[in-house]
Design an enzyme around this catalytic site. Structure first.
Site, PDB file in Angstrom:
ATOM      1  N   LYS A 244      -7.570  10.763  61.323  1.00  0.00           N
ATOM      2  CA  LYS A 244      -6.403  11.098  62.144  1.00  0.00           C
ATOM      3  C   LYS A 244      -5.160  10.956  61.282  1.00  0.00           C
ATOM      4  CE  LYS A 244      -4.151   9.786  66.489  1.00  0.00           C
ATOM      5  NZ  LYS A 244      -4.240   8.869  67.641  1.00  0.00           N
TER       6      LYS A 244
ATOM      7  N   LYS B 144      -8.322  15.196  63.309  1.00  0.00           N
ATOM      8  CA  LYS B 144      -7.125  15.500  64.099  1.00  0.00           C
ATOM      9  C   LYS B 144      -5.896  15.461  63.203  1.00  0.00           C
ATOM     10  CE  LYS B 144      -4.586  13.798  68.135  1.00  0.00           C
ATOM     11  NZ  LYS B 144      -4.462  12.780  69.170  1.00  0.00           N
TER      12      LYS B 144
HETATM   13 ZN   LIG Z   1      -2.470   5.457  70.112  1.00  0.00          ZN
END
Ligand SMILES: [Zn+2]
Length: 326
Positions: A196, A249
């Site tokens: 992420k 992501k």
């Molecule tokens: Zn968070």
């Protein structure tokens, strides 16, 4: 005159049928996961200003939203909570009667055919908007693990089918796996936000989830967009700690990372097609600058081509409708 020698690639592109015969990548409704924002406030259905067509809904609108997904052929939903009360420790995240826990219970009772994924983080629930416990201006890793594990267990108790931790603390998969196992939920998979990035593409989500950090940013725990090898290290440790799915992501600017993670690890890969990616296309489509259907189906197909097995996307409903038409 001697004839030119060259390859005729166009033979396989001659007709719709020929193109269908040789198509390598297929986008299916089964691939789509719809994100939903559930409000603790009563009787509200709010369109998110920066995300046209995406709503935050109170519990009394949740069932109709979920039935719409089922009718469109979508099988999975990821649930985000928007609580009324926030505090320093994010205690509504692990309250058994918290908004996400109530939403999960309601979906599992009223629309049991849906697979319910619980997003597991603290940032929507903390008054400072960070994903963990703040100590002296820093995010305390190990202390945060206890709270994130508590959150996961209450979500499993409420009936979540999959736990999806997103807070990017080191060791969160190990901590949650152990916590779930000890609480009797060894059958519940962990879908880790393994890779992420600290991305500018999250802006509209923070509107929707009311989760903008009140000081600083998330660069001390989310990844530097410039890094590739670090993504492999992150995914590798999550695999070792027992992750069942790996998320990358955002998606569009990170297709190279998806391909690499998919090639290295034998786990289902999930692309998170984030809010900023949605907002850009919506804005351009509303201005008549792009063909929305064509561009959305093209980019979702590109994520699958890059190795994604599943896609979390705000376009899930539209994509399901378009896939039914074709
Ligand atoms: Zn968070």
């Amino acid at each position: 005159m001697k004839e030119l020698e060259f390859k005729r690639h166009r033979r396989l592109r001659s007709t719709d049928n020929m193109r269908a015969l040789v198509r390598e990548t297929h986008l299916l409704k089964d691939d789509l996961i719809f994100p939903i924002f559930v409000l603790e406030e009563n009787d509200v259905k709010n369109e998110v200003p920066s995300m046209p067509g995406v709503y935050q809904v109170s519990l009394n609108y949740l069932t109709e939203e979920m039935n719409e997904l089922v009718n469109l052929g979508i099988k999975s939903v990821i649930v985000f909570g928007v609580p009324q009360e926030k505090d320093e420790a994010g205690s509504e995240a692990y309250n058994e009667e918290g908004i996400v826990q109530r939403a999960i219970r309601q979906i599992k009772e009223e629309v049991p055919s849906l697979t319910v994924i619980a997003d597991t983080c603290l940032c929507q629930y903390t008054d400072h908007g960070h994903c963990g416990v703040v100590r002296n201006g820093d995010i305390a890793n190990d202390e945060s693990l206890e709270l994130i594990t508590k959150t996961a267990i209450t979500q499993a108790q409420a009936g979540a089918d999959i736990i999806a931790p997103s807070n990017m603390m080191d060791g969160f998969v190990a901590a949650i796996r152990q916590g779930l196992d000890e609480a009797g939920y060894s059958q519940i998979p962990v879908m880790s936000y393994a890779v992420k990035y600290a991305s500018a593409f999250y802006g509209p989500f923070r509107d929707a989830a009311h989760s903008t950090p009140q000081f600083g940013d998330r660069k001390a725990y989310q990844m530097d967009p410039a890094n590739r090898l670090e993504a492999i290290r992150e995914a590798e440790s999550d695999v070792e700690e027992g992750a069942d799915f790996l998320i990358v992501k955002p998606s569009l600017a990170y297709l190279d990372i998806m391909r690499e993670v998919k090639d290295r690890f034998r786990l289902p890969l999930v692309a998170y097609n984030v809010s900023g990616e949605y907002a850009m296309i919506k804005a351009a489509a509303q201005n008549g600058w792009v063909d929305e259907k064509a561009i959305v189906l093209e980019k979702l197909t590109a994520m699958k081509r890059a190795g994604a097995d599943l896609i979390i996307t705000y376009f899930a409903k539209d994509a399901a409708k378009w896939l039914s038409e074709s």
